[in-house]
Design an enzyme around this catalytic site. Sequence first.
Site, PDB file in Angstrom:
ATOM      1  N   HIS A 234      -8.009  16.487  76.382  1.00 53.23           N
ATOM      2  CA  HIS A 234      -7.506  16.684  77.999  1.00 53.23           C
ATOM      3  C   HIS A 234      -6.003  16.832  77.622  1.00 53.23           C
ATOM      4  O   HIS A 234      -5.261  17.631  78.295  1.00 53.23           O
ATOM      5  CB  HIS A 234      -7.904  15.515  78.672  1.00 53.23           C
ATOM      6  CG  HIS A 234      -7.424  15.819  79.961  1.00 53.23           C
ATOM      7  ND1 HIS A 234      -8.068  16.709  80.762  1.00 53.23           N
ATOM      8  CD2 HIS A 234      -6.161  15.466  80.926  1.00 53.23           C
ATOM      9  CE1 HIS A 234      -7.623  16.947  81.819  1.00 53.23           C
ATOM     10  NE2 HIS A 234      -6.544  16.185  81.935  1.00 53.23           N
TER      11      HIS A 234
ATOM     12  N   TYR B  31      -1.871  19.427  78.790  1.00 55.20           N
ATOM     13  CA  TYR B  31      -0.818  19.214  79.339  1.00 55.20           C
ATOM     14  C   TYR B  31       0.312  19.752  78.188  1.00 55.20           C
ATOM     15  O   TYR B  31       1.510  20.120  78.564  1.00 55.20           O
ATOM     16  CB  TYR B  31      -0.386  17.590  79.422  1.00 55.20           C
ATOM     17  CG  TYR B  31      -1.354  17.021  80.657  1.00 55.20           C
ATOM     18  CD1 TYR B  31      -1.042  17.435  82.003  1.00 55.20           C
ATOM     19  CD2 TYR B  31      -2.680  16.334  80.278  1.00 55.20           C
ATOM     20  CE1 TYR B  31      -1.801  17.191  82.913  1.00 55.20           C
ATOM     21  CE2 TYR B  31      -3.324  16.242  81.525  1.00 55.20           C
ATOM     22  CZ  TYR B  31      -2.954  16.380  82.619  1.00 55.20           C
ATOM     23  OH  TYR B  31      -3.835  16.352  83.727  1.00 55.20           O
TER      24      TYR B  31
ATOM     25  N   HIS C 135     -12.988  25.590  86.805  1.00 55.85           N
ATOM     26  CA  HIS C 135     -11.652  24.761  86.865  1.00 55.85           C
ATOM     27  C   HIS C 135     -10.502  25.123  85.559  1.00 55.85           C
ATOM     28  O   HIS C 135      -9.181  25.357  86.211  1.00 55.85           O
ATOM     29  CB  HIS C 135     -12.054  23.418  86.952  1.00 55.85           C
ATOM     30  CG  HIS C 135     -10.864  22.239  86.711  1.00 55.85           C
ATOM     31  ND1 HIS C 135     -10.036  21.959  87.980  1.00 55.85           N
ATOM     32  CD2 HIS C 135     -10.406  21.665  85.799  1.00 55.85           C
ATOM     33  CE1 HIS C 135      -9.009  21.238  87.348  1.00 55.85           C
ATOM     34  NE2 HIS C 135      -9.524  21.052  86.099  1.00 55.85           N
ATOM     35  N   PHE C 136     -11.003  24.932  84.668  1.00 51.16           N
ATOM     36  CA  PHE C 136      -9.879  25.029  83.536  1.00 51.16           C
ATOM     37  C   PHE C 136      -9.163  26.602  83.417  1.00 51.16           C
ATOM     38  O   PHE C 136      -8.123  26.601  82.789  1.00 51.16           O
ATOM     39  CB  PHE C 136     -10.126  24.585  82.216  1.00 51.16           C
ATOM     40  CG  PHE C 136     -11.252  25.319  81.526  1.00 51.16           C
ATOM     41  CD1 PHE C 136     -11.113  26.205  80.808  1.00 51.16           C
ATOM     42  CD2 PHE C 136     -12.502  24.500  81.309  1.00 51.16           C
ATOM     43  CE1 PHE C 136     -11.987  27.081  79.968  1.00 51.16           C
ATOM     44  CE2 PHE C 136     -13.470  25.313  80.499  1.00 51.16           C
ATOM     45  CZ  PHE C 136     -13.257  26.414  79.707  1.00 51.16           C
ATOM     46  N   HIS C 137     -10.067  27.527  84.054  1.00 54.36           N
ATOM     47  CA  HIS C 137      -9.559  28.979  83.934  1.00 54.36           C
ATOM     48  C   HIS C 137      -8.535  28.886  84.992  1.00 54.36           C
ATOM     49  O   HIS C 137      -7.376  29.615  84.854  1.00 54.36           O
ATOM     50  CB  HIS C 137     -10.597  29.840  83.984  1.00 54.36           C
ATOM     51  CG  HIS C 137     -11.089  30.257  82.777  1.00 54.36           C
ATOM     52  ND1 HIS C 137     -12.274  29.524  82.377  1.00 54.36           N
ATOM     53  CD2 HIS C 137     -10.892  31.359  81.748  1.00 54.36           C
ATOM     54  CE1 HIS C 137     -12.619  30.250  81.112  1.00 54.36           C
ATOM     55  NE2 HIS C 137     -11.846  31.189  80.736  1.00 54.36           N
TER      56      HIS C 137
ATOM     57  N   ARG D 125     -23.168  25.916  82.526  1.00 52.03           N
ATOM     58  CA  ARG D 125     -22.043  26.426  81.688  1.00 52.03           C
ATOM     59  C   ARG D 125     -22.585  26.844  80.357  1.00 52.03           C
ATOM     60  O   ARG D 125     -23.569  26.059  79.889  1.00 52.03           O
ATOM     61  CB  ARG D 125     -20.838  25.588  81.640  1.00 52.03           C
ATOM     62  CG  ARG D 125     -20.903  24.477  80.962  1.00 52.03           C
ATOM     63  CD  ARG D 125     -19.435  23.454  80.922  1.00 52.03           C
ATOM     64  NE  ARG D 125     -18.243  24.064  80.025  1.00 52.03           N
ATOM     65  CZ  ARG D 125     -17.502  23.157  79.536  1.00 52.03           C
ATOM     66  NH1 ARG D 125     -17.519  21.976  79.887  1.00 52.03           N
ATOM     67  NH2 ARG D 125     -16.515  23.959  78.784  1.00 52.03           N
ATOM     68  N   ARG D 126     -21.823  27.233  79.246  1.00 55.14           N
ATOM     69  CA  ARG D 126     -22.292  27.535  77.821  1.00 55.14           C
ATOM     70  C   ARG D 126     -23.565  28.229  77.761  1.00 55.14           C
ATOM     71  O   ARG D 126     -24.359  28.025  76.732  1.00 55.14           O
ATOM     72  CB  ARG D 126     -22.211  26.392  77.147  1.00 55.14           C
ATOM     73  CG  ARG D 126     -20.817  25.399  77.203  1.00 55.14           C
ATOM     74  CD  ARG D 126     -20.964  24.337  76.071  1.00 55.14           C
ATOM     75  NE  ARG D 126     -19.807  23.552  76.441  1.00 55.14           N
ATOM     76  CZ  ARG D 126     -19.982  22.301  76.963  1.00 55.14           C
ATOM     77  NH1 ARG D 126     -21.418  21.892  77.377  1.00 55.14           N
ATOM     78  NH2 ARG D 126     -18.983  21.533  77.281  1.00 55.14           N
TER      79      ARG D 126
END
Lengths: 272, 541
Positions: B215, B219, B366-368, B429-430
């Site tokens: 995580h 950041y 989300h993370f893209h 996913r994946r």
Amino acid sequence: MSQEAPLSLRDPWVVRSIAVVAAIFVASVILGFMVFPLVQPNAQASSLWDAICSAAGIVRAPTSEKPIEPQFTVSPAVLTSDMLHGADAESIGRGATLAHQCAICHGPTGVSRADSPNLAGQYATVIYKELKDFQTGARVNAVMSPFALGLSEQDMVDLASYYAYLPRLPAYHPGAPLPLPRIVINGAPLRGIAPCGACHGALDNKVGSPWLEGQSAVYVKSQLEAFASNDRRNDISEQMRNIARRMTPQEIEEAAQYYASQPSPDVRSEAH
Amino acid sequence: MLNSRRLILAHLWLAFGVFGVAIVLGAWQMLIRSPLRAWISDPEWYYRSLTAHGTIMGYVFPTLVAMGFGYAITESSLGQPLIGRRWAWVGFALVLVGAVTAIAPVSLGRATVLYTFYPPLIGSPFYYIGVVLVVVGSWIWVALMAINLRAWKKANPGLPVPLAMFANVAGSYLWAWTAVGAALELLFQLIPVALGLSSTINAGLARVLFSWTLHAIVYFWLIPTYIAYYTILPRAIGGKIYSDLMMRLAFITFLVVAMPIGIHHVFGDPQVGAGFKFVHSTFTALVAIPTLITVFTICASVEIAGRLRGGRGLFGWLAALPWNNPIMLASAFSFVMLGFGGAGGLINMSYQLDATIHNTQWVTGHFHLIYGGAIVIMYFAIAYDLWPHLTGRALTDLRLMRLQLWLWFVGMVVTTFPWHWVGILGMPRRMAYFDYGDPALASDALPVALSAIGGFILLASGILFLAVLVRGQRAPVVETEPYRFATAVHPPVAVPAALNGFGLWIALMVGLTITNYGYPIVQLALRPGGAVPAVYIGAQR
């Protein structure tokens, strides 16, 4: 930082920051470890200590009763990918002598003409596991079980090493190779079926799974049906039974015919 | 003063070069698992591409941007030449060698494990060793940041550390500690098994160690973006930073709460106790503090600029902003994507709500959106802002730059919004292959097709970005002013010692790591029966 006064507990920033972080931590621990495990409607914790242990992830037996033992023998074989690697010549030689008794069904070169599995060049772990399972009764076959009964641990290792050592010959049966059926290349994701080829060759091979190219279609089909009907149950974690139960008869037929029509992996790579 | 131009340019060119490769892979992956094209029938190629895309975009690209930008910040904000430039080149070489070492086995199909490793899958040891080299190279950068700050403080006793450098060093310390989790997993678990010293691996422990990194690494990716919000945007639009104190608070809060929260990535894992999941969920919620501080401060800073430019009334200042300026445009797009991504993140961090979208395409969307969208668009802005000072040549293609940023924004929205949607529909996913012809999946087909089109818009934008930089490299030489960062409306005369250094915050970060991770890690490491057989990639072929 050498020029600044070192931070001390008299600095209000230090005291307040630590206090705030500690307060948040303690509050979340009280909620997560004590309150929620006890107040949830389906909470299973019987006491505060029980709740804390459960929230911390300590593994406990759910009940004091003994687990229910299955009514059949479970395979004791545990396979890792480095098992039975680098067999010495002596082991292979002993295996060759022992293999005389196998040749009548599995062929003198490890390639069968009798719809028994071809063994030449099969993975050692696979042969070892099946022998072990026949011996312990995890897998039962009227012909094979008596053969396996008398084998020692070393005998099984030697036989596995010998057959793994034999060159992979083109099998007896194949005609022209068939195109890849969907079940082999894609599986059926919506029914939870991984592609056959992901473990058994065509895409990839995984530890404990035999390569199937050139195996008798009759044999592959009969084994899939045996898995589906629960007659055969020595697969690890019920992997094959779960798959075979959900396969349609047509898919079973396609998979069996496809693998039977393929040359062995070595022959294929030489042809490329 | 920017003395180490070659060093910084080398970092940024390598970063954007590998980004160019990875984005082609990304677009290809979107296409072949969409209904727009017949399935290629071999998932191996999909996963191989996915592993390369993730490894480059996750480890190599942002690390190089943070390093290069960090060196630029050191020289220009502290006004002193970089100490240890040779070591910086060593760090760069390690990242380069590491990236090649890691990607070669991936290309050969010997390390198709995805960039998050997923033990008990085990790939070639070269893959893991390559990743370790990248991390070691970046640790040299961390040490140099600390050394340079220390030298400046010695020469300027009692003065407030310039904001850009303060944030940059906070980011480097965050990365140093964040990377430890994955480093432990690599050195003590994955590499020994990959080398054949052991054939079993404690996969549950490995996943918890990886969550330590997984995580906070986001950041670390985010820090250059936040530095750009605070110290580039206000200067570029003719304004000032609303508050020096707010910026310092935002970065030290990141340092403390970004790391001990990673277990929300393993909410679905049975080996971690529910209590610890709750604690991590709580601390994840605290990340809202630095985020909201930043949203408020940057909006206020931009409003100052708008009013200085003559904007009046409640919203008049918005119209007065220089929307033609690529930095302004990029920051606005970044904020919009951060807003949507952050709102989606509230679902991910909540222990209960996460269950509805765990391991679905929602997470990839989300993370893209957060990383590829909000973060990377500011990497473009940083490059546009810094490039003339590095090359001594002006970037004059303002229209092209705006078009590129628009395409990136539109492409990212078109890619990730449908991605979130199919996640809610339950699309996992994946996975390489989906049978869209099945009635149960038919409703996924249109959004996935849209998403793939978005991928190609992004690819076009990426190519434009590289074209702008290449053209900038060939433009005529011009005089450039010294590179500088925005200053606060009220520049601080003195700041509290706690906010001019990192001792207290590092202590809290390490302390929270021990309280939030100590017990789960020790318990999993000591519990017998945790090891499972390793599954070697290509072992039986």
